[in-house]
Design a protein around this motif. Sequence first.
Motif, PDB file in Angstrom:
ATOM      1  N   THR A  59       0.715  -0.884   0.026  1.00 25.06           N
ATOM      2  CA  THR A  59      -0.133   0.050  -0.691  1.00 25.06           C
ATOM      3  C   THR A  59       0.656   1.224   0.092  1.00 25.06           C
ATOM      4  N   ASN A  85      -1.817   5.493   3.210  1.00 24.41           N
ATOM      5  CA  ASN A  85      -3.401   4.270   3.115  1.00 24.41           C
ATOM      6  C   ASN A  85      -2.404   3.926   4.971  1.00 24.41           C
ATOM      7  N   LEU A 145      -9.548   3.240   7.717  1.00 23.12           N
ATOM      8  CA  LEU A 145      -9.745   2.483   6.435  1.00 23.12           C
ATOM      9  C   LEU A 145     -10.343   1.721   6.451  1.00 23.12           C
ATOM     10  N   ASP A 146     -10.850   1.472   6.310  1.00 26.56           N
ATOM     11  CA  ASP A 146     -11.518  -0.490   6.169  1.00 26.56           C
ATOM     12  C   ASP A 146     -11.362  -0.695   5.483  1.00 26.56           C
ATOM     13  N   THR A 148     -11.522  -4.354   4.352  1.00 30.82           N
ATOM     14  CA  THR A 148     -12.305  -4.761   3.152  1.00 30.82           C
ATOM     15  C   THR A 148     -12.711  -3.870   1.856  1.00 30.82           C
ATOM     16  N   ARG A 149     -13.058  -2.742   2.305  1.00 33.44           N
ATOM     17  CA  ARG A 149     -12.998  -1.540   1.834  1.00 33.44           C
ATOM     18  C   ARG A 149     -12.102  -1.441   0.548  1.00 33.44           C
ATOM     19  N   ALA A 150     -10.315  -1.152   1.120  1.00 38.50           N
ATOM     20  CA  ALA A 150      -9.772  -0.960   1.375  1.00 38.50           C
ATOM     21  C   ALA A 150      -8.630  -2.143  -0.239  1.00 38.50           C
ATOM     22  N   ALA A 153     -11.005  -3.840  -1.707  1.00 36.97           N
ATOM     23  CA  ALA A 153     -11.769  -4.108  -2.968  1.00 36.97           C
ATOM     24  C   ALA A 153     -11.566  -2.648  -3.946  1.00 36.97           C
ATOM     25  N   GLY A 154     -11.377  -1.543  -3.611  1.00 31.96           N
ATOM     26  CA  GLY A 154     -10.773  -0.587  -4.209  1.00 31.96           C
ATOM     27  C   GLY A 154      -9.615  -0.280  -4.091  1.00 31.96           C
ATOM     28  N   ARG A 155      -9.007  -1.041  -4.305  1.00 30.69           N
ATOM     29  CA  ARG A 155      -7.525  -1.200  -4.892  1.00 30.69           C
ATOM     30  C   ARG A 155      -6.184  -0.584  -3.865  1.00 30.69           C
ATOM     31  N   GLU A 156      -7.190   0.266  -2.643  1.00 28.85           N
ATOM     32  CA  GLU A 156      -5.621   1.566  -1.829  1.00 28.85           C
ATOM     33  C   GLU A 156      -5.126  -0.199  -1.765  1.00 28.85           C
ATOM     34  N   ARG A 179      -8.167  -9.604   8.985  1.00 28.86           N
ATOM     35  CA  ARG A 179      -9.193  -8.654   9.360  1.00 28.86           C
ATOM     36  C   ARG A 179      -9.711  -8.578  10.298  1.00 28.86           C
TER      37      ARG A 179
END
Length: 111
Positions: A71, A75, A84-85, A87-89, A91-94, A108
């Motif tokens: 990352t 981030n 910063l979550d 799972t969302r990170a 999924a958002g490719r962060e 997780r």
Amino acid sequence: MATVDECRKALHDLAAKLEANAEARGRLDLDRTLACRVTDLETAFHGRIAGGLLTDIADGDDPKAKIVLTTTSDNLLALIAGRLDITRAIAGREISVKANPFDLLKLRKLL
């Protein structure tokens, strides 16, 4: 953009939080090597997750690490601070995490 020192401190802060939180340690029954690659700073850190603790944090990459987090510095700091979550990170490719799927589920709980 965060600095290398800020990233290093964030990882040590995470290690201290785990050490102080017996409940989190109980949920993280892994024994794996970890590499954290910070792309915008072109640096990396490595350590070990064992017994619910993050130990042996050091500068440098571990190409044989069983868990690899990739990352940016900002981030990484946001993830460790809880802003910063994960799972969302992902999924958002962060953030990119390479690990066994079962290890991902356990991680997780950590973040």
